[in-house]
Design an enzyme around this catalytic site. Sequence first.
Site: not given
Length: 400
Positions: A208-211
């Site tokens: 995933g990512n940190r958005s």
Amino acid sequence: MDKPKVVLGVSGGIAAYKACELLRRLTESGHDVRVVPTASALHFVGAATWSALSGNPVSTEVWDDVHEVPHVRIGQHADLVVVAPATADTLAKAAHGLADDLLTNTLLTARCPVVFAPAMHTEMWEHPATQENVATLRRRGAVVIEPAVGRLTGVDTGKGRLPDPGEIFEVCRRVLARGVSGPDLVGRHVVVSAGGTREPLDPVRFLGNRSSGKQGYALARTAAARGARVTLIAANASLPDPAGVDVVPVGTAVQLREAVLKAAADADAVVMAAAVADFRPETYAAGKIKKKDGQDPEPVVLVRNPDILAEISSERARPGQVIVGFAAETDDVLANGRSKLDRKGCDLLVVNEVGERKTFGSEENEAVVLGADGSETPVPHGPKEDLADTVWDLVVGRLS
Ligand code: CTP
């Protein structure tokens, strides 16, 4: 400075109790609120509550304090009129210019922005009479917030719920900030993607990512306050649904693509604010991947995800559709942004610098919006709503 003057119209629906919370938020944030309930609204919440919470007198008819000519003055002096809940009856009266009580008189004399937050049973909302009245009010420049879907009075569920009072408050705040020229997206359908995709490895793990989704939600919220019909494709964002926005939850990049393509088919503008994973694991393990003593872990093989922004830019669903991308860069921000804009083929690219402490999860943002026409619009450090409004200003310019 004088406090902004808000008229809170309350009509006779069970959701009237939620308007108390809206009233509280308005007064606590420094607004002078005059509550104008209809006579039916007082069956649900009494005048004493409205008066105590607002600190102002409350009447439903034009015959109280006649020497002050309230049927004209209240509307004339208002900076914003918000009707929450707005029943089918009140919408009908407003659309047809009837003036048989203080609220309907106020709606005719107000020259400020007007927001309606309808709440009623699904059948009443969907009835052609109500839909035509809503269309009339929107055509005249009022912001009519789409009702939320969920539990209605009794055991029914469907479209017709009053949105969360905190979210109605956000719409009021944005509409007040923009003034009478505000609803410039009325009649437009806009699609916003937000959040970050998650690409599963097994039932419990993902890449995933940190958005956080906050910028995309700010775009959706501001577009709704400017009168647009908004579809928000939300990838794994745990934020409250903005009032009047149709939220479509998704998980992976492939699901996001499907939802964006579907919603974009009749959209005037698409803003890709979501952080989409460029790659996904080639295989998905149906059971949890276990570590094995004495063995190195299996390498994770990645495959490319579709580039949604490039795809919708090259094959526009409608002529004249405006497409906006986002680029988060760590170095050579403008040069990288310009070449990304060319590569993706969108009309506008919002470029911001990211790093450990910048942008992710914060309430503020700073960016430059690059245009395919060579334009550069810097947006100084400020709330994500301000950047969102600049994006919509640029979109509106391109739509007309
Ligand atoms: N985007 C998309 N589909 C993808 C990846 C990104 O639609 N598979 C969109 C994002 O929503 C964003 C824009 O493209 O609006 C820029 O995303 P970014 O990941 O920065 O672009 P990349 O093409 O991946 O560029 P790079 O990896 O070189 O930074």
